[in-house]
Design a protein around this motif. Structure first.
Motif, short mmCIF file in Angstrom:
data_model
loop_
_atom_site.label_atom_id
_atom_site.label_comp_id
_atom_site.label_asym_id
_atom_site.label_seq_id
_atom_site.Cartn_x
_atom_site.Cartn_y
_atom_site.Cartn_z
N LYS A 168 0.85 -1.20 0.00
CA LYS A 168 0.00 0.00 0.00
C LYS A 168 0.88 1.23 0.00
O LYS A 168 1.93 1.26 0.64
CB LYS A 168 -0.88 0.02 1.24
N GLY A 208 -3.17 4.74 -2.49
CA GLY A 208 -3.28 5.81 -1.48
C GLY A 208 -4.63 6.50 -1.62
O GLY A 208 -5.16 6.62 -2.73
N GLU A 236 -9.72 3.79 -2.04
CA GLU A 236 -8.41 3.52 -2.66
C GLU A 236 -8.63 3.03 -4.09
O GLU A 236 -9.70 2.51 -4.41
CB GLU A 236 -7.70 2.38 -1.90
N GLU A 274 -9.67 0.88 2.01
CA GLU A 274 -8.69 0.43 2.99
C GLU A 274 -9.21 0.75 4.39
O GLU A 274 -9.79 1.82 4.60
CB GLU A 274 -7.33 1.12 2.79
MG MG Z 1 -4.66 4.22 2.49
#
Ligand code: MG
Ligand code: OOG
Length: 257
Positions: free
Chosen positions: A60, A228, A107, A137
């Motif tokens: 991630k 992200g 995400e 996430e």
């Molecule tokens: Mg994240």
């Protein structure tokens, strides 16, 4: 304590905090660790999960958008590791009791087509992407009050705790300018655009290639990469139904029990 011993000790504390779902003090309150040591702690701590038979399935990226940097007060791009046990099925559910103080954020997920072991540029990224999917996430800092320094959050696997992946699609389109709407219990909670992720979510992969090179990590074929969050994260409550729609990509959902 010798430095190696200290890193092992901190890694053990973080793994235990995640396992017991009990927040601990920020490590930076007690120890001055460098960013390189923080990544070593992260690796050691995740290795303890692998020793319990969890499998590494991806990575991630974090703090790739201004919204996230500002919400958490950390302004450097970071990366962490994803294991199979962290995955929640799309349309499935997760129990609040399995977390300390979880938050959810939208995400974009990429599936990697061929290994990334050197620095790649934006024009090359598409050659490395097999598929793309809408994702969510769950972040759950192991530190009290979700407060951390850059080194703290890196050591704590960048707060990663769970993730949900929607249907994979062929990655034959432009990942820019995708409107994202995260709905909780039928009300829009966060709205964003994929451009918030470094101007182009593919830049998250170029950044990953630089960071992995720096820390001696290779991204294997088949790995999942979370780019992200494009928006701030939101605390989860018992009974929440989270649904997030991504223009062109579809919808991903889960509920909290
Ligand atoms: Mg994240
Ligand atoms: C750290 C993780 C940041 C993202 O998508 O920017 C992150 C945190 O916010 O606790 O996952």
């Amino acid at each position: 304590m010798e430095s190696e011993e200290l890193l092992n000790h901190i890694a053990g504390k973080l793994d235990k905090a995640a396992y017991d779902k009990k927040a601990i003090d920020q490590i930076s309150n007690e120890h001055a660790v460098t960013i390189t040591q923080a990544y070593q702690i992260q690796k050691k701590s995740i290795n303890q999960r692998l020793d319990r038979d969890e499998k590494m399935i991806g990575y991630k990226m974090g703090f790739t958008s201004r919204a996230k940097m500002e919400q958490m007060g950390v302004h450097d791009i970071i990366w962490g590791r994803l294991t199979d046990k962290m995955e929640i099925q799309n349309n499935g559910s997760t129990a609040l009791i399995d977390y300390i103080h979880p938050r959810v954020e939208p995400e974009i997920a990429f599936k990697i087509k061929k290994p990334i072991h050197s620095i790649i540029n934006l024009e090359q990224v598409h050659e490395y992407i097999e598929a793309v999917a809408p994702a969510l996430e769950i972040i759950d800092s192991r530190y009290q009050n979700f407060k951390f320094s850059l080194e703290d959050v890196v050591a704590d696997n960048c707060s990663s705790s769970g993730f949900v992946i929607g249907d994979w699609q062929k990655a034959d389109f432009d990942p820019r300018n995708i409107v994202i709407k995260m709905t909780i219990n039928g009300t829009i909670s966060q709205e964003g655009n994929s451009n918030a992720i470094l101007g182009n979510p593919y830049e998250s992969i170029t950044e990953a290639s630089k960071m992995m090179q720096k820390y001696g990590e290779e991204i294997p074929a088949g790995a999942i990469m979370l780019a992200g969050a494009a928006t701030s994260a939101v605390f989860l409550k018992n009974g929440d139904e989270i649904s997030t729609s991504f223009e062109k990509l579809g919808t991903v959902r889960f509920s909290v029990k």
